[in-house]
Every structure is written in C-alpha cells, then in structure tokens.
Design a protein around this motif. Structure first.
Motif, PDB file in Angstrom:
ATOM      1  N   GLU A  43     -13.538  19.164 -19.773  1.00 15.39           N
ATOM      2  CA  GLU A  43     -13.494  18.200 -18.682  1.00 15.39           C
ATOM      3  C   GLU A  43     -13.468  16.762 -19.171  1.00 15.39           C
ATOM      4  O   GLU A  43     -13.533  15.835 -18.371  1.00 15.39           O
ATOM      5  CB  GLU A  43     -14.707  18.407 -17.755  1.00 15.39           C
ATOM      6  CG  GLU A  43     -14.829  19.814 -17.194  1.00 15.39           C
ATOM      7  CD  GLU A  43     -13.616  20.200 -16.367  1.00 15.39           C
ATOM      8  OE1 GLU A  43     -13.025  19.309 -15.725  1.00 15.39           O
ATOM      9  OE2 GLU A  43     -13.246  21.396 -16.377  1.00 15.39           O
ATOM     10  N   ARG A  76      -6.603   8.704 -19.800  1.00 17.99           N
ATOM     11  CA  ARG A  76      -7.733   8.173 -19.040  1.00 17.99           C
ATOM     12  C   ARG A  76      -7.630   8.671 -17.610  1.00 17.99           C
ATOM     13  O   ARG A  76      -6.530   8.703 -17.037  1.00 17.99           O
ATOM     14  CB  ARG A  76      -7.718   6.647 -19.088  1.00 17.99           C
ATOM     15  CG  ARG A  76      -8.948   5.993 -18.487  1.00 17.99           C
ATOM     16  CD  ARG A  76      -8.768   4.490 -18.315  1.00 17.99           C
ATOM     17  NE  ARG A  76      -8.694   3.799 -19.589  1.00 17.99           N
ATOM     18  CZ  ARG A  76      -7.613   3.198 -20.046  1.00 17.99           C
ATOM     19  NH1 ARG A  76      -6.480   3.236 -19.344  1.00 17.99           N
ATOM     20  NH2 ARG A  76      -7.625   2.557 -21.196  1.00 17.99           N
ATOM     21  N   SER A  77      -8.726   9.074 -17.012  1.00 22.00           N
ATOM     22  CA  SER A  77      -8.718   9.569 -15.639  1.00 22.00           C
ATOM     23  C   SER A  77      -8.314   8.448 -14.685  1.00 22.00           C
ATOM     24  O   SER A  77      -8.434   7.262 -15.021  1.00 22.00           O
ATOM     25  CB  SER A  77     -10.099  10.104 -15.264  1.00 22.00           C
ATOM     26  OG  SER A  77     -11.047   9.042 -15.231  1.00 22.00           O
ATOM     27  N   ARG A  82     -13.195   8.426 -17.575  1.00 19.24           N
ATOM     28  CA  ARG A  82     -13.278   9.682 -18.327  1.00 19.24           C
ATOM     29  C   ARG A  82     -12.014   9.855 -19.162  1.00 19.24           C
ATOM     30  O   ARG A  82     -10.910   9.583 -18.703  1.00 19.24           O
ATOM     31  CB  ARG A  82     -13.465  10.863 -17.376  1.00 19.24           C
ATOM     32  CG  ARG A  82     -13.783  12.188 -18.066  1.00 19.24           C
ATOM     33  CD  ARG A  82     -14.327  13.190 -17.069  1.00 19.24           C
ATOM     34  NE  ARG A  82     -15.654  12.793 -16.607  1.00 19.24           N
ATOM     35  CZ  ARG A  82     -16.789  13.116 -17.224  1.00 19.24           C
ATOM     36  NH1 ARG A  82     -16.763  13.860 -18.321  1.00 19.24           N
ATOM     37  NH2 ARG A  82     -17.942  12.716 -16.753  1.00 19.24           N
ATOM     38  N   THR A  84      -9.682  12.381 -21.790  1.00 17.42           N
ATOM     39  CA  THR A  84      -9.393  13.751 -22.218  1.00 17.42           C
ATOM     40  C   THR A  84      -8.251  13.726 -23.229  1.00 17.42           C
ATOM     41  O   THR A  84      -7.452  12.784 -23.270  1.00 17.42           O
ATOM     42  CB  THR A  84      -8.975  14.642 -21.026  1.00 17.42           C
ATOM     43  OG1 THR A  84      -7.841  14.049 -20.381  1.00 17.42           O
ATOM     44  CG2 THR A  84     -10.098  14.816 -20.041  1.00 17.42           C
ATOM     45  N   GLU A 171      -6.187  17.474 -15.855  1.00 19.09           N
ATOM     46  CA  GLU A 171      -5.815  16.300 -16.641  1.00 19.09           C
ATOM     47  C   GLU A 171      -4.539  16.557 -17.437  1.00 19.09           C
ATOM     48  O   GLU A 171      -3.647  15.713 -17.511  1.00 19.09           O
ATOM     49  CB  GLU A 171      -6.956  15.899 -17.591  1.00 19.09           C
ATOM     50  CG  GLU A 171      -8.178  15.318 -16.908  1.00 19.09           C
ATOM     51  CD  GLU A 171      -9.097  16.394 -16.358  1.00 19.09           C
ATOM     52  OE1 GLU A 171      -8.831  17.604 -16.607  1.00 19.09           O
ATOM     53  OE2 GLU A 171     -10.082  16.042 -15.676  1.00 19.09           O
TER      54      GLU A 171
END
Length: 273
Positions: A43, A76-77, A82, A84, A171
C-alpha cells in the motif's frame, strides 16, 4: 589448515568491506534503499514513514523521493502523502534476459494447450503503456486466429489488457493508465466502466468476452501471477467455434485447459523467484 582457511576468509571479508567502503555512492545508496523499501509495501508509505524506516534525514529523503517521482520510478498518490513503487523497473526488466526465461518456460505449456484445445494462444506483457505480445502458438488445425509476435495491443479494450490491469494494485493500475497511449483502433477509455470491469475480473479470476477487435472470436484470458499476486503477463486464447462436422473442444473445456496452463506458469515463475 582450518585455521588458515578461516584466516583467509576473514581477510577476504575485510577486503570486500574495504572495496564496498571505497566505492560508496551515498546518493545512489539512498535511492536504492527507498526502492527496496517500497518494493516490500503493498500500500506504499508516507514520507514520514520512509524517513523513520530508513533512519535518515527528512530533507534528504524528500529530495530523493522528488527525483524518483520525476524519473517515474516512484509514484505519488493523488493526495500527495503516499509513495509507491511504479512499474518502471518492471518494464525495464522486460528488456533484460529474464524475459527470455519467461518465454522459454511458457512455450512448451502453451504448445500443449494449443494441441489439446485445438486453438491458438498468445502471451502478453505490459510495456510502456500498452501490451506487447512476446509469445504466440498456432492451433493444430487449418483454422485459427493468431496475433503477430511483437505486436502492441491495447491496454483498456482487449481481454489481455483488462486482465493485466485487474491484477495490479490501484496505484500500479493508475500508473499504467497514466502511461497509456491509444493504439490504432482502440476504443476510448471509460474509467468508471473499466474500474467495474477490473473488479469483476479479479473476483472471477479471469475474463471471457466477445472480442472487441474481430467478429466471431471469444477471448479467454488468465493472468500469469508473480509471487506478490500481481499479473506479470496475460495468457489469451482467441477462441473460434467450429460449425462444421468436426467435434472440437467446447469453450468451457478450453477455458479449463487455459487456466491449468496459466497456473503452471505462475507456479514456475514463483519458484524461480
């Protein structure tokens, strides 16, 4: 003699450590540390969590993350909090000899499937926004549909592409769609419809749909799964129903055989890694 061997081993270890220290590249080490950390996180992590896990200065982690995002190794979210691992390393690996191993391992089971199912099949992998056909086996009879080896096929409207998208994290899927560029003839993207389709495919474990590229063809596709449960490839049979007197395997039988083949390839890939 044992003491001499132990002494040489200790000396070699010290020399190895010395070589490592002599050629240290702190900036590179920081980037690799971040990539290796994110590779273990399904996540993703926030910048604060990454800083804490690596025990490094917050400002240097920030700078390194910005560069990794700019080079598309990390995503980047949408909220910006966040991070990933992207699929760029995965895509780069496709240009490396291990992809040859996947092809070599896939061809014999694919040939056995084609012989029994009396249908063709092809194997596709994700590559820079679309799918690339890396292996193709023709069926044994005079009739069949084949996809040319090396073809680039659409990500959002083919069975192969949708299965590939369905078996990724949200993602990873977003990153793939961001990289996506429409191929000739590909339908326009409907994000809501695609999201529903991916959820349904993941629940079913495969996709069976009428081809969106040719009449009279039903595409059956299963994912080839890596150790983390994400699709590393898609195995597709463009099924054609015989209407003459020849009694060919039904589409249900073909789907069962294709599932067995995909499971075999998934297990082999997991064992190799």
């Amino acid at each position: 003699m044992d003491m001499m061997r132990d002494s040489r081993s200790a000396h070699d270890a010290l020399e190895d450590d010395g070589e490592i220290e002599r050629y240290r590249a702190p900036a590179l080490d920081k980037g690799l540390d971040i990539l290796e950390l994110l590779a273990e996180q399904k996540e993703g992590l926030t910048r604060t969590e990454i800083t804490k896990e690596l025990g490094r200065n917050a400002s240097e982690i920030y700078r390194m993350l910005e560069r990794l995002v700019a080079r598309r190794y990390v995503t980047r979210s949408p909220g910006g909090d966040r991070y990933t691992l992207s699929l760029k390393l995965f895509a780069l690996a496709h240009r490396h000899p291990p992809m040859n191993r996947l092809i070599t391992e896939a061809l014999p089971p694919m040939q056995r499937f084609a012989d029994v199912a009396e249908q063709s099949c092809h194997l596709s992998v994700y590559d820079r926004g679309n799918l690339l056909v890396i292996a193709q086996i023709d069926g044994p009879g005079p009739w069949g549909v084949s996809v040319r080896l090396g073809s680039r096929v659409g990500l959002v409207d083919t069975a192969s592409g949708r299965v590939m998208l369905a078996f990724q994290t949200s993602e990873q899927r977003a990153h793939m769609l961001l990289e996506h560029r429409r191929v000739k003839g590909e339908a326009a993207l409907d994000e809501q419809e695609l999201a529903r389709a991916c959820q349904s495919i993941r629940a079913a474990g495969f996709l069976r749909q009428e081809s969106r590229q040719a009449f009279g063809v039903t595409d059956v596709t299963f994912p080839i799964l890596g150790p983390a449960g994400h699709a590393i490839a898609a195995l597709t049979c463009p099924y054609i129903r015989r209407i003459d007197t020849h009694i060919a395997p039904t589409i249900e039988t073909v789907a069962e055989r294709l599932h067995d083949t995909a499971t075999t390839l998934s297990m082999r890939h997991a064992a190799a890694n």
